[in-house]
Scaffold this motif. Structure first.
Motif, PDB file in Angstrom:
ATOM      1  N   MET A   1       4.434  13.429   1.568  1.00  0.00           N
ATOM      2  CA  MET A   1       5.501  12.494   2.086  1.00  0.00           C
ATOM      3  C   MET A   1       5.028  10.987   1.857  1.00  0.00           C
ATOM      4  SD  MET A   1       7.305  12.367   5.780  1.00  0.00           S
ATOM      5  CE  MET A   1       8.625  13.561   6.072  1.00  0.00           C
ATOM      6  N   ILE A   2       5.579  10.020   1.154  1.00  0.00           N
ATOM      7  CA  ILE A   2       5.274   8.822   0.914  1.00  0.00           C
ATOM      8  C   ILE A   2       5.583   7.770   1.752  1.00  0.00           C
ATOM      9  CG2 ILE A   2       5.178   7.366  -0.968  1.00  0.00           C
ATOM     10  CD1 ILE A   2       3.834  10.053  -1.624  1.00  0.00           C
ATOM     11  N   PHE A   3       4.805   7.030   2.252  1.00  0.00           N
ATOM     12  CA  PHE A   3       5.059   5.780   3.110  1.00  0.00           C
ATOM     13  C   PHE A   3       4.413   4.646   2.325  1.00  0.00           C
ATOM     14  CE2 PHE A   3       6.419   7.544   7.192  1.00  0.00           C
ATOM     15  CZ  PHE A   3       6.107   8.862   6.937  1.00  0.00           C
ATOM     16  N   GLN A   4       5.326   3.523   2.140  1.00  0.00           N
ATOM     17  CA  GLN A   4       5.025   2.195   1.490  1.00  0.00           C
ATOM     18  C   GLN A   4       4.948   1.067   2.681  1.00  0.00           C
ATOM     19  OE1 GLN A   4       7.014   1.890  -2.126  1.00  0.00           O
ATOM     20  NE2 GLN A   4       5.895   3.238  -3.058  1.00  0.00           N
TER      21      GLN A   4
ATOM     22  N   ARG B   1     -10.167   3.322   6.140  1.00  0.00           N
ATOM     23  CA  ARG B   1      -8.960   3.950   5.094  1.00  0.00           C
ATOM     24  C   ARG B   1      -9.650   4.131   3.783  1.00  0.00           C
ATOM     25  NH1 ARG B   1      -5.732  -1.351   5.973  1.00  0.00           N
ATOM     26  NH2 ARG B   1      -6.106  -2.328   4.015  1.00  0.00           N
ATOM     27  N   ALA B   2     -10.642   3.322   3.430  1.00  0.00           N
ATOM     28  CA  ALA B   2     -10.921   3.366   1.850  1.00  0.00           C
ATOM     29  C   ALA B   2     -11.415   4.970   1.620  1.00  0.00           C
ATOM     30  CB  ALA B   2     -11.883   2.388   1.561  1.00  0.00           C
ATOM     31  N   THR B   3     -11.874   5.733   2.812  1.00  0.00           N
ATOM     32  CA  THR B   3     -12.534   6.850   2.598  1.00  0.00           C
ATOM     33  C   THR B   3     -11.300   7.793   1.908  1.00  0.00           C
ATOM     34  OG1 THR B   3     -13.453   6.573   4.741  1.00  0.00           O
ATOM     35  CG2 THR B   3     -14.016   8.730   3.818  1.00  0.00           C
ATOM     36  N   PHE B   4     -10.198   7.440   2.382  1.00  0.00           N
ATOM     37  CA  PHE B   4      -9.095   8.618   1.953  1.00  0.00           C
ATOM     38  C   PHE B   4      -8.384   8.059   0.645  1.00  0.00           C
ATOM     39  CE2 PHE B   4      -9.933   8.887   6.748  1.00  0.00           C
ATOM     40  CZ  PHE B   4      -9.755  10.162   6.541  1.00  0.00           C
ATOM     41  N   TYR B   5      -8.847   7.133  -0.109  1.00  0.00           N
ATOM     42  CA  TYR B   5      -8.238   6.359  -1.256  1.00  0.00           C
ATOM     43  C   TYR B   5      -8.399   7.220  -2.429  1.00  0.00           C
ATOM     44  CZ  TYR B   5      -6.882   3.260  -4.748  1.00  0.00           C
ATOM     45  OH  TYR B   5      -6.187   2.705  -5.825  1.00  0.00           O
ATOM     46  N   CYS B   6      -7.203   7.626  -3.073  1.00  0.00           N
ATOM     47  CA  CYS B   6      -7.157   8.469  -4.386  1.00  0.00           C
ATOM     48  C   CYS B   6      -6.852   7.535  -5.450  1.00  0.00           C
ATOM     49  CB  CYS B   6      -6.181   9.646  -4.122  1.00  0.00           C
ATOM     50  SG  CYS B   6      -6.688  10.761  -2.939  1.00  0.00           S
TER      51      CYS B   6
ATOM     52  N   LEU C   1       0.761  -1.047   0.102  1.00  0.00           N
ATOM     53  CA  LEU C   1       0.038  -0.067   0.012  1.00  0.00           C
ATOM     54  C   LEU C   1       1.016   1.184   0.073  1.00  0.00           C
ATOM     55  CD1 LEU C   1      -2.778  -0.831   2.605  1.00  0.00           C
ATOM     56  CD2 LEU C   1      -2.753  -1.143   0.110  1.00  0.00           C
ATOM     57  N   ARG C   2       0.359   2.392  -0.430  1.00  0.00           N
ATOM     58  CA  ARG C   2       1.156   3.562  -0.690  1.00  0.00           C
ATOM     59  C   ARG C   2       0.257   4.727   0.080  1.00  0.00           C
ATOM     60  NH1 ARG C   2       4.458   6.510  -4.759  1.00  0.00           N
ATOM     61  NH2 ARG C   2       3.258   8.737  -4.840  1.00  0.00           N
ATOM     62  N   LEU C   3       0.878   5.132   1.227  1.00  0.00           N
ATOM     63  CA  LEU C   3       0.223   6.223   1.910  1.00  0.00           C
ATOM     64  C   LEU C   3       0.869   7.415   1.724  1.00  0.00           C
ATOM     65  CD1 LEU C   3       0.410   4.469   5.690  1.00  0.00           C
ATOM     66  CD2 LEU C   3      -1.545   4.591   3.895  1.00  0.00           C
ATOM     67  N   ASN C   4      -0.082   8.721   1.454  1.00  0.00           N
ATOM     68  CA  ASN C   4       0.569  10.145   1.032  1.00  0.00           C
ATOM     69  C   ASN C   4       0.283  10.726   2.153  1.00  0.00           C
ATOM     70  OD1 ASN C   4       0.720  12.320   0.224  1.00  0.00           O
ATOM     71  ND2 ASN C   4       0.506  12.138  -1.768  1.00  0.00           N
TER      72      ASN C   4
ATOM     73  N   ASP D   1      -3.076   5.805  -7.101  1.00  0.00           N
ATOM     74  CA  ASP D   1      -3.156   4.414  -6.458  1.00  0.00           C
ATOM     75  C   ASP D   1      -2.597   4.625  -5.040  1.00  0.00           C
ATOM     76  OD1 ASP D   1      -3.911   1.942  -5.689  1.00  0.00           O
ATOM     77  OD2 ASP D   1      -2.113   1.046  -6.486  1.00  0.00           O
ATOM     78  N   GLU D   2      -3.217   5.613  -4.223  1.00  0.00           N
ATOM     79  CA  GLU D   2      -2.513   5.778  -2.753  1.00  0.00           C
ATOM     80  C   GLU D   2      -3.786   6.357  -2.129  1.00  0.00           C
ATOM     81  OE1 GLU D   2       0.157   8.933  -3.867  1.00  0.00           O
ATOM     82  OE2 GLU D   2      -1.162  10.334  -3.667  1.00  0.00           O
TER      83      GLU D   2
END
Ligand SMILES: [K+]
Ligand SMILES: [K+]
Lengths: 412, 412, 412, 412
Positions: free
Chosen positions: D23-26, D46-51, D16-19, D55-56
């Motif tokens: 700042m990118i966390f994987q 967490r799906a609420t925040f999906y872009c 998964l990729r968190l922005n 794909d993050e």
């Protein structure tokens, strides 16, 4: 497509991309290969983490820690025999987390150990590693040297400490007027048994004998059970034990031999000084009290600071002492420069007993300056000593449990 | 495609991309060109690191250090003659690593030196840089000023320190009743030789003469061998040497001249004060003991804190002294406000000799307040002084070896 | 294509991309718009920095600083009137650099000021801002209140400090036996001129009169020239001036009126206490010595710590005093619990005059415990007070020059 | 396309990729799923925040804080019952901001609480949580235990503190000669009323009785109103209350019973010791003074440091005491080793009353060494105790207001 076009890097050197939980690190392959025994340095082992998507190596690991580990590879070419490469923990990473990361990337054991020591940490060690292998040596050694190993061992430790306290009490009480009969006085005549009989009418001497018997018993049986006789004899703790026992036997053999002490004779002085060695028993306590060991080690480590302090005090003593003597030459309190030294010491440490003090205005002025200089002179080495104590105190508490080598796995 | 479309940046200015081991920095070309003598500021030199793949400059260097180096370029336009641009080390980077990075990016020597000084570090210097060039000056200078240069030099140093101690001991012992015969007393009559003969019957005077001969010998031969006579005369250490010798020669020429001291005469006072200068010999030790030099420099640096402290003490002395005098005007211990000053000093520093103390309730109350104020007044400048001492102590130890200029190469 | 598909963010809200020298920040447009008066919050102003290539706003600015500035926007929605949003400097960024960045992004002046104050910094202020506008007020005010404004002003300041020292010296010397003739004694008869003539035969009274004339002159002319009469009267410094003058005039009018003091009468006591107010002159020095002002402000700020300390001391005094009295009830040194308080104070502060001390074993035991408790009780508030002093001392030195508002430009 | 090709991670695990604001966390999906009750661990939340664009998961939140929160997920697999997983705040993030982020990502309440405690912070608690529910208990309890709840309650608190001070004053004054008439003396004859009449002619006894009546009244009414009788009896504060009252009633019943004390009898000693317990009233103050509570808790926490200190002092006392006795055996100040202990204590703490001091050169040398050792021995535990005091003092001030659970929303 990864190789640069510029001239210096050898054409076969590739630029690798490491993805640590989303933080990207790039470096030449040769940089990583400097430590081929580590996870990153071994092409086969790091291949496990290769992701073709992005052409990178992906590690789901702690990001801030990796800055430290990455630097270790980069700095490798600067390392010489004189200044070996050191792993340095980034300031913001707790020690136990950094330790886990070092283990994961499979750093050398020596590198890890050095890094932890620099942080005042030590790795948990097996306290039972050096036990004797045969019986009954093993059981006896456990009984006398590992109080936490069994209930009996705890009882032995309590007895041991109690006997130490008892013998110190006897030593102190034996100087109180009324108790201070010397077993050597007027003991020259009669048979050995008569001499001993007279000596043992002194109850303190009886208690002392009992303590010595216990000390001897303990020392002998521990020597018998010790895993290594040679290192046993070299251990400073055991030397304290022997020194603390010795004075008794001198006394004892003098009684048996019928010596009589003449006041002021050199033998008398020798016996007195030797008896003073009984106070070494207090150092036997350090075997049982961690704080004393830490204090002792801090004291040894701070020797430099102490020598500087004493040197400073001596310089100040001579300097202020001579100025004071010239400012107040006819004081009833001192008649020469060395005579003012006691005043200067008492003043610089702010004790001020009041047995000596200046009476003239000049003397009082010098006295005031002396106090203020003294306060600052004594505060200079204070931080160093307190820091040393804290360091060893922390190290004796900061123990992190050893981790087994993790099998590298991509999912962690 | 790298140039922005917005109006302000001049159209010829390009945005460059720097890749420091995977960390991306972007800036205008003009920003880097502010320092054309550095690796990054010179287009030709940085081209070596250009990677067309990614249109970037790739450096396999320490990432956290580069934040500091990059800031140096960005801040350049703020620099004025009054406030020059300074390189600041990021907190988390060790000094020796930052030094290596500054060297790699070829920063100006002055910038590097200033940066290290701010961190209480100094660069290793060649201790043998200022030696005389001719012989035998060179050998003599090494012998007397560089104890670590040879075994003979070490012996000379030990002798030198011993003679200093000896002469101080003579100075102190000479004031003890029985030893304090003054060579000037009843020495007016007779020929010069008779006078000297009488003077040298005093053994301390003999030893003193021996020490002076050594001091003179040392001073003269060092002056002869010194690489620069002018700076030799200006060196504070050598001035101490001369001042410490002077009193002897006054005594000596008075003996030869047949002066006789009358007690209380102004000549007598002058001679006494001059003899006190012999205590300056203790400062000769600072040539041999690093701690004394550090202490002295810290003392000089802390002058401001000390003046403030003394001012505070004076204010408190006057304030509490007058209140105390009004609270207890009929004390047997003081008869006026200046008479209470000694009590206040002794109380604020918590020495408390006990020669003077308040007896009324009011006086005791003021006394209690005085102690507490004193404790805090004296603790205010303490951190400043301790910090200064630590700073110079650290600087004398924090020496990093000079690195040669690295040839820039893409592979590091 | 920048707007997310998830439900919560309003569909018109766009995600913006900020490129700070290569470090990427992303946020919702609405987040930046929370502060429309800043560079980033105003769509028109930030457009200057827009780069279509990458669809981002590019700033060639300090990267670590921007973490702090970015947080300020993010935290805005948490701010309430009670807890306003605060700009916090990232630990690793020097204050002057952060100040330049705040100015560049055009933060509110109040926000900047608050941020600098939290860091013990202050902005340079124009010291000549509050001058009177008319002449000769303006020149006189400069002459008396701004020593650094001209050479004449410096001379006035030196005279002023000298007269203060002189008057304090007169005050102290006036209590020494032989100098302590009271101008009020036996001065009841005769005309006013005769009385004054007798009073002025005392030389100290002459000097005192001279000092008072200077103080009055200074006070009157400064009042005349002061830009604001009302705030002049409220200034604590000027109140000190008036209080320090007052006692003289009471004396003077009593001489003129022919009062004669009877020892022990209430008038006598009143005059004595009033004369003690002359010591307030020492506080006049704080106008000229920065260290005294800083010390005073630190003292006021530390009131809480001091009250707690005094409370601790009182509790310990009562507690140890009563235990000590019960342990040693028949001591010659005290006859009741309040009688032991002086001993406890003297012991806790480690002064130990030696006028009172315990003699029984129980008393000595309590005494030992008292000292140790005292040492720790007194060390508790010490850090707070030292920190306060350092804070104000630093603030009086940490002044950063005001920057003008930069015109935003893409090239910096 | 997100899944890696390497063998170890299970094939169904996705990267998964968190922005976080750019700042990118994987990380692996399984890593986040370790805490399914948190915002990130629950796939639905967490799906609420999906872009889809990128794909993050995009969060407009504080970047430095997220390093700490992310680490919490990564370290989960190391957690054991013995060493639970801990949330650690990155050094550079202020506590209140990190608290807000922990709440946003919906961490467990226990985890948050533990994290705050480690930082010497505590969460605001409702002070009125434990009130009795019924009336009039509730009103009375508020009146006596919550001074800030009403004006009447404040008056009660002031009365309570005043009576405590009054009773301590009576206790102290009652030992001054002239006031120290014992109500038990010569009070054996007559009826109960006659005895009481005689006792109450002593005014101090009247005031004491008044204080006791108030204490009893307060204690009884608080017990009546207390929400939980059992925990009321166990509260150390209330036990102090009872102990402080007890001595009076013993006195009272002895008067009523007609006991007469014989000096030196064991009853007399018992009564004297019991009366000493009245000093416990000073501990009643700790209910009203926060500083005393903090001091007490710090004292309890520092027990270890104090025991070590006392042990060090005892060792030094015995060691230096015996050496001193052997160096100066015929001193008029001590006649045995235990006789030197008082000198050693007085010297190590730098009190130096001056009632005992060495007179020989050897004794003075030992004395000087003793002072210096004493100064450093006493400075060793000082930092620990000061730190403990600061910790509790800070914790009683560092209270952050509780945040309600935020509803997760993409726009923050
Ligand atoms: K003293
Ligand atoms: K003292």
């Amino acid at each position: 497509p990864e190789s640069p076009l510029g001239p210096p890097p050898p054409s076969e050197d590739r630029r690798l991309r490491l993805n640590i939980s989303g933080m990207i690190f790039q470096t030449w392959e040769s940089t990583l290969n400097r430590y081929p025994n580590t996870l990153l340095g071994d092409p086969a082992r790091r291949a496990t983490f290769y992701c073709p998507d992005g052409d990178e190596y992906f590690f789901d690991r702690h990001r801030p820690s990796f800055e430290g580990i990455f630097r270790f590879y980069q700095r490798a070419h600067k390392a010489t025999a004189d200044r070996p490469n050191k792993m340095e923990r980034p300031l913001s990473v707790p020690v136990d987390i950094f330790y886990a990361e070092m283990k994961f990337f499979d750093m050398d054991e020596d590198v890890i150990k050095q890094c932890l020591e620099d942080e005042w940490y030590s790795l948990e060690e097996d306290p039972y590693a050096d036990l004797p292998t045969r019986e009954p040596h093993r059981s006896i050694w456990l009984l006398f040297d590992y109080p936490e190993s069994s209930f009996a061992a705890k009882v032995i430790a309590v007895i041991s400490v109690s006997v130490i306290f008892l013998s110190i009490a006897v030593f102190c009480v034996g100087t109180i007027p009324g108790f201070d009969t010397d077993p050597l006085d007027s003991n020259a005549n009669g048979t050995v048994l008569e001499k001993l009989d007279r000596a043992y009418q002194d109850q303190l001497f009886c208690v002392e004998t009992f303590c010595i018997i216990w000390f001897c018993f303990e020392l002998v049986i521990r020597f018998y059970a010790s895993p290594n006789k040679c290192s046993f004899m070299k251990d400073i703790m055991n030397i304290f034990d022997i020194v603390a026992i010795a004075p008794f036997f001198v006394d004892f053999f003098m009684i048996v031999g019928g010596f009589e002490l003449q006041h002021g004779s050199s033998t008398s002085v020798f016996v007195r000084v030797l008896r003073l060695f009984r106070i070494f028993r207090i150092l036997k306590l350090s075997r049982h009290v961690k704080g004393l060991q830490v204090g002792g080690r801090a004291l040894i480590e701070s020797t430099g600071a102490f020598i500087l302090l004493i040197f400073f005090i001596c310089v100040a003593m001579t300097l202020f002492g001579s100025i004071l003597f010239f400012a107040e030459p006819n004081s009833p309190n001192w008649d020469s420069i060395p005579g003012t030294f006691w005043y200067i010491i008492v003043t610089m440490t702010t004790v001020g007993y009041g047995d000596v003090y200046p009476t003239s205005i000049g003397g009082k002025l010098i006295g005031g300056v002396t106090v203020i200089c003294g306060i600052f002179t004594l505060s200079l080495p204070s931080p160093a000593i307190v820091t040393n104590f804290n360091k060893y105190w922390e190290m004796s508490k900061n123990v992190i449990p050893t981790l087994d080598k993790e099998e590298p796995s991509g999912g962690v």
